[in-house]
Design a protein around this motif. Structure first.
Motif, short mmCIF file in Angstrom:
data_model
loop_
_atom_site.label_atom_id
_atom_site.label_comp_id
_atom_site.label_asym_id
_atom_site.label_seq_id
_atom_site.Cartn_x
_atom_site.Cartn_y
_atom_site.Cartn_z
N MET A 1 0.82 -1.21 0.00
CA MET A 1 0.00 0.00 0.00
C MET A 1 0.86 1.27 0.00
SD MET A 1 -3.18 -0.84 -0.24
CE MET A 1 -2.51 -2.03 -1.42
N ARG A 2 2.00 1.21 0.66
CA ARG A 2 2.92 2.35 0.62
C ARG A 2 3.42 2.59 -0.81
NH1 ARG A 2 5.93 3.67 5.69
NH2 ARG A 2 4.98 2.52 7.41
N ALA A 3 3.69 1.50 -1.52
CA ALA A 3 4.14 1.62 -2.91
C ALA A 3 3.06 2.25 -3.78
CB ALA A 3 4.53 0.24 -3.46
N MET A 4 1.81 1.89 -3.54
CA MET A 4 0.72 2.48 -4.30
C MET A 4 0.63 4.00 -4.08
SD MET A 4 -0.79 0.17 -6.14
CE MET A 4 0.88 -0.45 -6.38
N GLN A 5 0.91 4.42 -2.85
CA GLN A 5 0.86 5.84 -2.54
C GLN A 5 2.00 6.60 -3.21
OE1 GLN A 5 0.49 5.17 1.89
NE2 GLN A 5 -0.89 6.90 1.69
#
Length: 303
Positions: free
Chosen positions: A112-116
């Motif tokens: 999810m951090r990568a998506m952000q």
């Protein structure tokens, strides 16, 4: 201003004089250029952490690629490690974000951090699709992509992550709306997944999907890690049990025949979970921390 600094190699003082602004203003504008994406900085990590180390891991576990992030401090916190891993995962995934591409998305803190990190413009005509049910598993504490809602870019499997009963799960798996998205996910051009350990820091525990008691039971049955909510042993074999009957989504066995499955996970608390996932043959590329990379070439811990 950004061009003067990064292309013409002028100092902030020289830029300030040329544009008739203060040096402090020049500095603030350069910072803003980085924050807003006018300027992006990429680091070639092919030699960082040891190219030979990455090649050895590829050879041992049959991987196509390994990316290793360096660690300045052996005691780097889990949050700091995840942030670095997420930046590298976003950069790595961007190579597949081409018009018409379908990208599968697992869930977990680092994913999810990568998506952000990814910019809204990176998606253009590419499509994202979740690999499991459970919209809540993907959206909590996530601002979204480029400050837009995650739902603007991603197609969700319209079901819970875990059904209320085996009968309910069986019924959901027969629903056309569910099967269509799962089948789409299986054809993804690339997929980004996380790897969870069987410990108290596990995202799946922190999100309330499993309880302490369930985690203890799984550990007692030989589980060392999970991918997409499926638990597996040191050989990477999925452990049959309650969660197998209730979960909705792409299975670990499906990953073995999918293209470009990219796992992002690091930290020594996940070493055995990562090793077992690689043993199971469901990962094509690994993005991990330097300590884990070195640990993967050592004998497995027993007991």
């Amino acid at each position: 201003m950004a061009w003067y600094y990064y292309r013409d190699n002028l100092t902030q003082a020289q830029i300030a004089k040329r544009l008739h602004v203060s040096r402090a203003t020049a500095g603030r504008l350069l910072d803003r250029a980085r924050q807003t994406g006018v300027v992006t900085i990429e680091i070639d990590t092919s030699g960082v952490g040891g190219l030979e180390l990455a090649e050895s891991i590829c050879a041992r576990y049959g991987l196509d690629d390994v990316v290793i992030i360096p660690q300045d401090e052996p005691s780097m916190s889990g949050q700091a490690t995840n942030s670095r891993l997420a930046l590298e995962a976003a950069h790595y995934l961007s190579r597949y974000l081409k018009p018409g591409a379908t990208i599968g998305v697992g869930w977990g803190d680092t994913v999810m951090r990568a998506m952000q990190v990814l910019k809204r413009e990176a998606f253009r005509d590419a499509s994202l699709v979740t690999l499991t049910g459970g919209i809540d598993a993907y959206t909590p504490k996530v601002t979204g992509i480029g400050n837009a809602a995650l739902s603007d870019f991603i197609r969700f499997i319209p079901s819970p992550f875990l059904a209320s009963s085996p009968e309910a799960a069986s019924m959901l798996r027969r629903e056309r709306a569910v099967t269509d998205v799962i089948e789409l996910a299986k054809t993804a051009d690339a997929s980004l997944i996380g790897i969870g350990a069987v410990d108290r820091n596990a995202t799946i525990l922190q999100n309330g999907i499993v309880s302490d008691e369930q985690l203890t039971t799984l550990r007692d049955h030989g589980a060392v890690g999970d991918i997409l909510g499926e638990w597996y042993d040191p050989a990477g074999r999925v452990i049959d049990g309650e969660f197998q009957q209730l979960r909705i989504g792409v299975a670990v066995s499906d990953l073995q025949s999918m293209s470009n499955v990219i796992a992002v996970a690091g930290g020594m608390d996940k070493l055995e979970a990562i090793r077992a996932a690689l043993n199971g043959g469901c990962v094509n590329a690994l993005i991990t921390s330097e300590d884990v990379a070195r640990g993967l070439l050592l004998p497995a811990r027993h007991g």
